[in-house]
Motif scaffolding. Structure first.
Motif, mmCIF file in Angstrom:
data_model
loop_
_atom_site.group_PDB
_atom_site.id
_atom_site.type_symbol
_atom_site.label_atom_id
_atom_site.label_comp_id
_atom_site.label_asym_id
_atom_site.label_seq_id
_atom_site.Cartn_x
_atom_site.Cartn_y
_atom_site.Cartn_z
ATOM 1 N N TYR A 174 0.701 6.660 -6.637
ATOM 2 C CA TYR A 174 -0.479 7.540 -6.729
ATOM 3 C C TYR A 174 -0.068 9.016 -6.647
ATOM 4 O O TYR A 174 -0.464 9.834 -7.474
ATOM 5 N N LEU A 175 0.780 9.343 -5.679
ATOM 6 C CA LEU A 175 1.191 10.734 -5.510
ATOM 7 C C LEU A 175 2.106 11.182 -6.653
ATOM 8 O O LEU A 175 1.945 12.264 -7.196
ATOM 9 N N ARG A 176 3.066 10.325 -7.017
ATOM 10 C CA ARG A 176 4.048 10.740 -8.024
ATOM 11 C C ARG A 176 3.442 10.877 -9.405
ATOM 12 O O ARG A 176 3.890 11.685 -10.204
ATOM 13 N N LEU A 224 -6.517 8.115 2.670
ATOM 14 C CA LEU A 224 -6.223 6.699 2.471
ATOM 15 C C LEU A 224 -5.898 5.956 3.758
ATOM 16 O O LEU A 224 -5.880 4.736 3.772
ATOM 17 N N ARG A 247 -9.820 2.222 -2.746
ATOM 18 C CA ARG A 247 -9.594 1.013 -1.966
ATOM 19 C C ARG A 247 -10.896 0.227 -1.934
ATOM 20 O O ARG A 247 -11.900 0.713 -1.432
ATOM 21 N N GLU A 258 9.935 14.646 -5.579
ATOM 22 C CA GLU A 258 9.758 16.006 -6.117
ATOM 23 C C GLU A 258 9.247 16.986 -5.078
ATOM 24 O O GLU A 258 9.556 18.164 -5.130
ATOM 25 N N THR A 307 0.716 4.009 -2.741
ATOM 26 C CA THR A 307 0.476 5.407 -2.394
ATOM 27 C C THR A 307 1.506 6.311 -3.064
ATOM 28 O O THR A 307 1.165 7.359 -3.614
ATOM 29 N N GLN A 308 2.763 5.884 -3.029
ATOM 30 C CA GLN A 308 3.807 6.685 -3.676
ATOM 31 C C GLN A 308 3.550 6.824 -5.180
ATOM 32 O O GLN A 308 3.694 7.908 -5.734
ATOM 33 N N PRO A 318 -12.488 14.841 -2.544
ATOM 34 C CA PRO A 318 -11.141 14.563 -3.044
ATOM 35 C C PRO A 318 -10.208 15.771 -3.052
ATOM 36 O O PRO A 318 -8.999 15.603 -2.995
ATOM 37 N N ARG A 373 -4.105 9.506 -16.484
ATOM 38 C CA ARG A 373 -3.676 9.284 -15.101
ATOM 39 C C ARG A 373 -3.984 7.831 -14.741
ATOM 40 O O ARG A 373 -5.025 7.309 -15.109
ATOM 41 N N THR A 431 0.830 -1.198 0.000
ATOM 42 C CA THR A 431 0.000 0.000 0.000
ATOM 43 C C THR A 431 0.865 1.249 0.000
ATOM 44 O O THR A 431 0.572 2.225 -0.683
ATOM 45 N N ASP A 439 -6.665 -0.633 -4.760
ATOM 46 C CA ASP A 439 -6.066 -1.335 -3.621
ATOM 47 C C ASP A 439 -7.070 -2.358 -3.086
ATOM 48 O O ASP A 439 -8.270 -2.190 -3.261
ATOM 49 N N ASN A 452 0.140 11.362 -9.968
ATOM 50 C CA ASN A 452 -1.121 12.071 -9.892
ATOM 51 C C ASN A 452 -2.277 11.179 -10.345
ATOM 52 O O ASN A 452 -3.090 11.549 -11.191
ATOM 53 N N GLY A 453 -2.325 9.996 -9.771
ATOM 54 C CA GLY A 453 -3.313 9.013 -10.218
ATOM 55 C C GLY A 453 -4.654 9.144 -9.527
ATOM 56 O O GLY A 453 -4.952 10.146 -8.870
ATOM 57 N N TYR A 454 -5.480 8.127 -9.723
ATOM 58 C CA TYR A 454 -6.726 7.993 -8.978
ATOM 59 C C TYR A 454 -6.598 6.732 -8.146
ATOM 60 O O TYR A 454 -6.135 5.711 -8.648
ATOM 61 N N PHE A 455 -6.999 6.822 -6.890
ATOM 62 C CA PHE A 455 -6.792 5.698 -5.977
ATOM 63 C C PHE A 455 -8.117 5.312 -5.338
ATOM 64 O O PHE A 455 -8.796 6.166 -4.772
ATOM 65 N N GLU A 476 -13.565 10.314 -6.806
ATOM 66 C CA GLU A 476 -12.130 10.631 -6.813
ATOM 67 C C GLU A 476 -11.756 11.504 -8.004
ATOM 68 O O GLU A 476 -10.850 12.312 -7.938
ATOM 69 N N ASN A 534 -1.019 16.308 -1.368
ATOM 70 C CA ASN A 534 -0.518 14.979 -1.020
ATOM 71 C C ASN A 534 -0.831 14.597 0.418
ATOM 72 O O ASN A 534 -1.162 13.450 0.699
ATOM 73 N N THR A 586 7.283 13.009 -1.610
ATOM 74 C CA THR A 586 7.766 12.314 -2.798
ATOM 75 C C THR A 586 9.114 12.937 -3.144
ATOM 76 O O THR A 586 9.450 13.996 -2.608
ATOM 77 N N ARG A 591 -4.422 13.578 0.482
ATOM 78 C CA ARG A 591 -4.611 12.276 -0.149
ATOM 79 C C ARG A 591 -4.220 11.152 0.796
ATOM 80 O O ARG A 591 -4.922 10.148 0.923
#
Lengths: 244, 220
Positions: free
Chosen positions: A53-55, B117, A62, B135, A50-51, B192, A104, A46, A109, A57-60, A79, B110, B133, B113
């Motif tokens: 997702y953040l890097r 989660l 669960r 960046e 998560t990383q 979101p 994206r 997870t 999860d 800019n995805g959609y997450f 989302e 972030n 992250t 987010r």
């Protein structure tokens, strides 16, 4: 107290997930765009997801056992910050359109909950097939690939099967500045942590916390196997809740 | 108030931007996606946004390659026609005047987010760690003040208060928090988009387009 400038640890699974996402996003048009990350709990799946997702800019989302196809689509649209349409078919279009346009990645999860339900498996495939170059990553437990193998047409669309790796000594070294930035930990003690962790990144993290506190109160310069002696380590019998 | 202000050009604090729940640039972007090919007037009209704001955003989008000039005319923007060249979906591209992506607010995004989660409770150190992250690093202090503001604005519950640790010479273990399924003040579900901390310690929620919390006086 001084804090390190760099707070992130690129441990193996984070790197794996990052590389997988890059591969999906950069694949040639027309090839399939699904990947599966699987492994035992505690391996940091997870966190890796998560990383990614953040890097990227995805959609997450669960998954939960209670979800129907409709709730699944609604949750994704929430989302995406899109007002869901009324019918399932219309929502599927909305999701597929947004995934295509935004490029994206969609990360799902606890995908095991979907893998048991034929209609949800079918729906994820429909989302994939109805979009242009959508990238979808499923994250779940060890048995996820076997569960998905039942659905031949789903199975064949998976570009990458990625087994999460057990925590390594190298990973443990990278975790020290994060969990125990003011108490250096020697390799011999780290090796013990890795051996005791049975693959779990989470357990290594918890034990580093423990070592830091013990070391600071005892006034050690560096925590070694000898200084730790036979103090008890956290073995994961009663896990405390932690962030991914 | 927002009704009368809506057609005034320029960017304003976020809660004044969100007339009808959406910022002007978002409305312009949605208009562009519907129209596909357009000129300045069509676009401003469809979006119901003033000409100056529309024009600035169109220039920015052109520089960044999201729309392209199809009129082949030089000079005045009133004469030009554009078409959508790169559609990236519902969310309006966030760009600076030069057409570069805006990265401001990534840390807050972030952190939010990661909180949404979280499976259980968390402290500010965990949030800073998970939200960082390569960046965008999130400093623990930033996470601490964001959590504090979200708590004041009714989003969080303190599960475990800060506790002194005898072994740590006056050190304390940090408070542990939990994101509430519904905001304590207005009973709405968190969305979101990340709540923003504005100047004067005001907390604005872009999902509901409302100011959730405004600090009266700082007692610290």
């Amino acid at each position: 107290m001084s804090r390190p400038a760099n707070q992130t640890a690129d441990i193996t699974n984070v790197d794996l997930m990052h590389a997988t996402t890059l591969r999906l996003l950069g694949r040639p048009a027309g090839s399939d765009g699904m990947a599966v990350l699987y492994g035992p709990s505690g391996f940091g799946k997870t966190q890796a997801a998560t990383q990614a997702y953040l890097r990227h800019n995805g959609y997450f989302v669960r998954m939960s056992d209670q979800w129907t196809c409709k709730t699944f689509l609604q949750k994704i649209l929430i989302e995406m910050d899109i007002q869901p349409e009324k019918t399932g078919a219309a929502m599927l279009d909305q999701v597929a359109q947004q995934l295509s346009a935004s490029s994206r990645p969609l990360i799902i999860d606890e995908a095991d909950y979907a893998a048991d339900k034929p209609r949800l498996v079918q729906l994820i495939r429909d989302i994939h097939d109805n979009s242009y170059k959508a990238s979808i990553i499923l994250v779940g437990e060890e048995a996820l690939p076997q569960k998905l193998a039942k659905w031949e047409r789903f199975h064949s669309r998976v570009l990458d099967w990625v087994p999460a790796q057990p925590v390594s000594l190298d990973d443990a070294r990278k975790l020290v500045p994060i969990y125990s930035e003011d108490m250096p930990v020697a390799d011999d003690l780290l090796q013990l942590l890795v051996d005791e962790a049975r693959g779990s990144v989470r357990r290594v993290g918890n034990n580093l916390n423990l070592i830091r506190e013990e070391g600071l109160s005892e006034g050690w310069d560096v925590a070694t196997l000898a200084s730790w002696g036979n103090r008890t380590l956290y073995t994961g019998k009663a896990p405390t809740r932690r962030l991914p | 108030m927002t009704e009368t202000r809506r057609k005034v050009p320029g960017r304003r604090p976020a809660h004044l931007e969100m007339s009808g729940g959406k910022p002007k640039r978002q409305r312009v972007w949605e208009a562009i996606r519907k129209l596909k090919e357009f000129n300045l007037i069509d676009c401003a009209h469809k979006a119901d946004v003033d000409m100056d704001t529309t024009k600035t955003y169109l220039q920015t989008l052109e520089r960044a390659g999201f729309i392209e000039d199809v009129s082949g005319k030089r000079g005045g923007h009133d004469e030009k026609r554009w078409q959508l060249a790169r559609d990236i979906g519902m969310e309006a591209p966030r760009l600076t005047k030069e057409g570069k992506p805006v990265t401001q607010g990534m840390g807050t995004t972030n952190m939010w987010r990661v909180m949404r989660l979280a499976k259980g409770d968390f402290d500010y150190l965990e949030i800073a760690r998970s939200a960082s992250t390569p960046e965008h690093q999130v400093k623990p202090e930033t996470a601490r003040s964001y959590l504090k503001a979200l708590h004041a604005a009714g989003y969080l519950d303190m599960v475990v208060p800060p506790q002194p640790k005898p072994a740590m010479k006056g050190g304390k273990s940090p408070a542990r928090w939990r994101l509430l399924p519904y905001n304590r003040i207005n009973s709405k579900k968190p969305g979101p988009r990340a709540p923003m901390i504005q100047r004067l310690k005001r907390v604005f929620d872009p999902n509901w387009a409302e100011v959730v919390f405004q600090e009266e006086a700082d007692d610290e």
